[in-house]
Motif scaffolding. Structure first.
Motif, PDB file in Angstrom:
ATOM      1  N   GLY A 282      -4.117  -6.210   4.848  1.00 37.84           N
ATOM      2  CA  GLY A 282      -3.051  -7.221   4.824  1.00 37.84           C
ATOM      3  C   GLY A 282      -1.993  -6.958   3.969  1.00 37.84           C
ATOM      4  N   LEU A 283      -1.474  -5.555   3.815  1.00 39.53           N
ATOM      5  CA  LEU A 283      -0.467  -5.187   3.121  1.00 39.53           C
ATOM      6  C   LEU A 283       0.708  -4.513   3.675  1.00 39.53           C
ATOM      7  N   GLU A 284       1.775  -4.322   3.066  1.00 44.35           N
ATOM      8  CA  GLU A 284       2.693  -3.708   3.721  1.00 44.35           C
ATOM      9  C   GLU A 284       2.852  -2.171   3.468  1.00 44.35           C
ATOM     10  N   ALA A 285       3.026  -1.298   4.418  1.00 45.44           N
ATOM     11  CA  ALA A 285       2.610   0.078   4.006  1.00 45.44           C
ATOM     12  C   ALA A 285       4.182   0.697   3.448  1.00 45.44           C
ATOM     13  N   GLU A 286       4.267   1.470   2.314  1.00 42.90           N
ATOM     14  CA  GLU A 286       5.441   2.026   1.910  1.00 42.90           C
ATOM     15  C   GLU A 286       5.149   3.475   1.815  1.00 42.90           C
ATOM     16  N   PHE A 287       5.892   4.411   2.421  1.00 45.83           N
ATOM     17  CA  PHE A 287       5.960   5.879   2.324  1.00 45.83           C
ATOM     18  C   PHE A 287       6.835   6.438   1.548  1.00 45.83           C
TER      19      PHE A 287
ATOM     20  N   ASP B 167       0.102   7.668 -10.755  1.00 48.54           N
ATOM     21  CA  ASP B 167       0.292   6.449 -10.018  1.00 48.54           C
ATOM     22  C   ASP B 167       1.626   6.137  -9.604  1.00 48.54           C
ATOM     23  N   LYS B 168       2.230   7.365  -8.836  1.00 46.88           N
ATOM     24  CA  LYS B 168       3.597   7.031  -8.128  1.00 46.88           C
ATOM     25  C   LYS B 168       2.993   6.421  -6.692  1.00 46.88           C
ATOM     26  N   TYR B 169       1.915   6.651  -6.179  1.00 46.83           N
ATOM     27  CA  TYR B 169       1.440   5.783  -5.175  1.00 46.83           C
ATOM     28  C   TYR B 169      -0.178   5.649  -5.260  1.00 46.83           C
ATOM     29  N   ASP B 170      -0.503   4.799  -4.217  1.00 51.47           N
ATOM     30  CA  ASP B 170      -2.094   4.532  -4.273  1.00 51.47           C
ATOM     31  C   ASP B 170      -2.735   5.656  -3.508  1.00 51.47           C
ATOM     32  N   ALA B 171      -2.102   6.357  -2.602  1.00 51.53           N
ATOM     33  CA  ALA B 171      -2.982   7.212  -1.789  1.00 51.53           C
ATOM     34  C   ALA B 171      -2.276   8.395  -1.098  1.00 51.53           C
ATOM     35  N   ILE B 172      -2.681   9.665  -1.096  1.00 54.82           N
ATOM     36  CA  ILE B 172      -1.925  10.531  -0.234  1.00 54.82           C
ATOM     37  C   ILE B 172      -2.449  10.976   1.340  1.00 54.82           C
ATOM     38  N   ILE B 173      -1.752  10.367   2.190  1.00 51.82           N
ATOM     39  CA  ILE B 173      -2.170  10.540   3.514  1.00 51.82           C
ATOM     40  C   ILE B 173      -1.250  11.596   4.026  1.00 51.82           C
ATOM     41  N   ALA B 174      -1.622  12.715   4.213  1.00 51.10           N
ATOM     42  CA  ALA B 174      -0.776  13.916   4.445  1.00 51.10           C
ATOM     43  C   ALA B 174      -1.502  15.131   4.966  1.00 51.10           C
ATOM     44  N   ALA B 175      -2.276  15.057   5.877  1.00 44.93           N
ATOM     45  CA  ALA B 175      -2.835  16.354   6.336  1.00 44.93           C
ATOM     46  C   ALA B 175      -3.707  17.102   5.056  1.00 44.93           C
ATOM     47  N   VAL B 176      -4.135  16.264   4.254  1.00 48.85           N
ATOM     48  CA  VAL B 176      -4.472  17.003   2.971  1.00 48.85           C
ATOM     49  C   VAL B 176      -6.147  17.398   3.433  1.00 48.85           C
ATOM     50  N   THR B 177      -6.479  18.486   3.390  1.00 49.30           N
ATOM     51  CA  THR B 177      -7.529  19.190   3.612  1.00 49.30           C
ATOM     52  C   THR B 177      -8.503  18.987   2.503  1.00 49.30           C
ATOM     53  N   ILE B 178      -9.858  18.344   2.848  1.00 48.04           N
ATOM     54  CA  ILE B 178     -10.969  18.442   1.705  1.00 48.04           C
ATOM     55  C   ILE B 178     -11.497  19.592   1.324  1.00 48.04           C
ATOM     56  N   THR B 179     -11.229  20.037   0.019  1.00 46.69           N
ATOM     57  CA  THR B 179     -11.992  21.267  -0.439  1.00 46.69           C
ATOM     58  C   THR B 179     -12.723  21.053  -1.430  1.00 46.69           C
ATOM     59  N   PRO B 180     -13.624  21.978  -1.849  1.00 49.05           N
ATOM     60  CA  PRO B 180     -14.557  21.617  -3.192  1.00 49.05           C
ATOM     61  C   PRO B 180     -13.546  21.728  -4.429  1.00 49.05           C
ATOM     62  N   GLU B 181     -12.352  22.396  -4.382  1.00 43.08           N
ATOM     63  CA  GLU B 181     -11.875  22.333  -5.590  1.00 43.08           C
ATOM     64  C   GLU B 181     -10.948  20.911  -5.723  1.00 43.08           C
ATOM     65  N   ARG B 182     -10.419  20.576  -4.616  1.00 42.57           N
ATOM     66  CA  ARG B 182      -9.951  19.264  -4.643  1.00 42.57           C
ATOM     67  C   ARG B 182     -10.736  17.745  -5.063  1.00 42.57           C
TER      68      ARG B 182
ATOM     69  N   PHE C  20       0.968  -1.240   0.143  1.00 42.39           N
ATOM     70  CA  PHE C  20      -0.135   0.145  -0.083  1.00 42.39           C
ATOM     71  C   PHE C  20       0.939   1.144  -0.119  1.00 42.39           C
ATOM     72  N   LYS C  21       1.201   1.776  -1.141  1.00 40.75           N
ATOM     73  CA  LYS C  21       1.829   2.776  -1.267  1.00 40.75           C
ATOM     74  C   LYS C  21       1.533   4.243  -1.066  1.00 40.75           C
ATOM     75  N   VAL C  22       1.927   4.969   0.011  1.00 46.54           N
ATOM     76  CA  VAL C  22       1.483   6.140   0.672  1.00 46.54           C
ATOM     77  C   VAL C  22       2.381   7.477   0.266  1.00 46.54           C
ATOM     78  N   GLY C  23       1.964   8.399  -0.486  1.00 46.69           N
ATOM     79  CA  GLY C  23       2.320   9.484  -0.786  1.00 46.69           C
ATOM     80  C   GLY C  23       2.303  10.682   0.371  1.00 46.69           C
TER      81      GLY C  23
ATOM     82  N   PHE D  22       1.393  11.207  12.797  1.00 42.23           N
ATOM     83  CA  PHE D  22       0.087  10.718  13.117  1.00 42.23           C
ATOM     84  C   PHE D  22      -0.276   9.991  11.604  1.00 42.23           C
ATOM     85  N   ASP D  23      -0.031  10.499  10.561  1.00 41.42           N
ATOM     86  CA  ASP D  23      -0.464   9.932   9.159  1.00 41.42           C
ATOM     87  C   ASP D  23       0.444   8.843   8.781  1.00 41.42           C
ATOM     88  N   VAL D  24       1.488   8.602   9.285  1.00 41.58           N
ATOM     89  CA  VAL D  24       2.416   7.375   9.211  1.00 41.58           C
ATOM     90  C   VAL D  24       1.601   6.120   9.810  1.00 41.58           C
TER      91      VAL D  24
END
Length: 266
Positions: A73-78, A93-108, A36-39, A60-62
């Motif tokens: 059931g996967l290995e986390a890779e940051f 597709d450099k990573y599966d998801a971004i977990i980095a204090a990303v604020t949810i905004t209408p634009e995003r 599970f690749k995390v940016g 926290f995000d880590v």
């Protein structure tokens, strides 16, 4: 003739490199099987930063990324990525998801999928102790040099104040920790950052900072996923729900913040 031979040698070398390259096997719902690749931008304490060894991601995000990977059931890779290119990395597709204090905004939301929110957050104003600055609300930043990280919600917050007529000198930084460093060195008068982030700088007996104002939770952090990837989005939301109900999220919050802040999204 020498030119032809050189070209052939270069072509052979390229073939050897690419031909022997190991093909990455795609996972069931991730870009690489077993991972599970995390940016994230690993320079944003207490959400994500390097431990004392300079190479181990913590925060926290880590912890959240590891907990989600365990549910899968996967290995986390940051993957450490500069903030100004982090969303482009998701698209390519450099990573599966971004977990980095990303604020949810209408634009995003127009360009990415977002999980259910996992933390609520507001903005905070921090001064150097004994600075002599009389600041107790955003309007008091008038005439001061204010540091904040560019292209973040702190940037948006300060831009809105400027559009409303507040006159101040902006000091934009690539990383929030550089803003706090300059505050300590009196190179700026105040720092505006996420309230959750400010907590990392306000600990210890010899803390050089003081928080003079913070707003209510008017923004919410979510996990960003490539637009259209509903399969991963469903997996993430289901795992988030489990982590919240089984107490894992509370434990992470208490470990990182020293308090349970998970009710900020209830």
């Amino acid at each position: 003739m020498k030119r032809i031979v050189s070209v052939l040698l270069i072509a052979a070398a390229l073939f050897a490199v690419t031909g022997c390259g190991k093909k990455v096997e795609k996972g069931e719902f991730t870009i690489e099987k077993g991972k599970f690749k995390v940016g994230m931008e690993i320079g944003y304490p207490p959400m994500e930063y390097y431990d004392a060894d300079g190479k181990t991601p913590v925060g926290f995000d880590v912890e959240l990324g590891k907990a989600l990977a365990a549910k899968f059931g996967l290995e986390a890779e940051f993957i450490d990525t500069a903030w100004d290119g982090i969303f482009a990395g998701l698209e390519t597709d450099k990573y599966d998801a971004i977990i980095a204090a990303v604020t949810i905004t209408p634009e995003r939301v127009q360009t990415m999928e977002f999980s259910a929110p996992y933390l609520g957050n507001g903005q905070a104003i921090v001064l150097a102790k004994n600075s002599g600055k009389n600041v107790s609300q955003p309007e008091d930043l008038k005439g001061l040099t204010v540091g904040y990280q560019a292209e973040t919600t702190s940037d948006i917050f300060m831009t809105k104040l400027a559009e409303g007529g507040l006159k101040f000198t902006p000091a934009e930084y690539d990383k929030v920790l550089n803003a706090y460093d300059d505050l300590k060195l009196n190179r700026c008068d105040a720092v505006v950052s996420d309230d959750l982030v400010s907590a990392a700088y306000l600990t210890g007996d010899n803390c050089p900072y003081v928080k003079v104002w913070h707003g209510s939770a008017d923004e919410y952090f979510g996990i960003a996923i490539k637009k259209g990837n509903k399969a991963l989005l469903d997996k993430v939301n289901a795992a988030l729900s489990e982590i919240q109900s089984d107490g894992t999220m509370k434990s992470i919050s208490e470990k990182i913040f020293g308090a349970d802040l998970t009710d900020s999204v209830k």
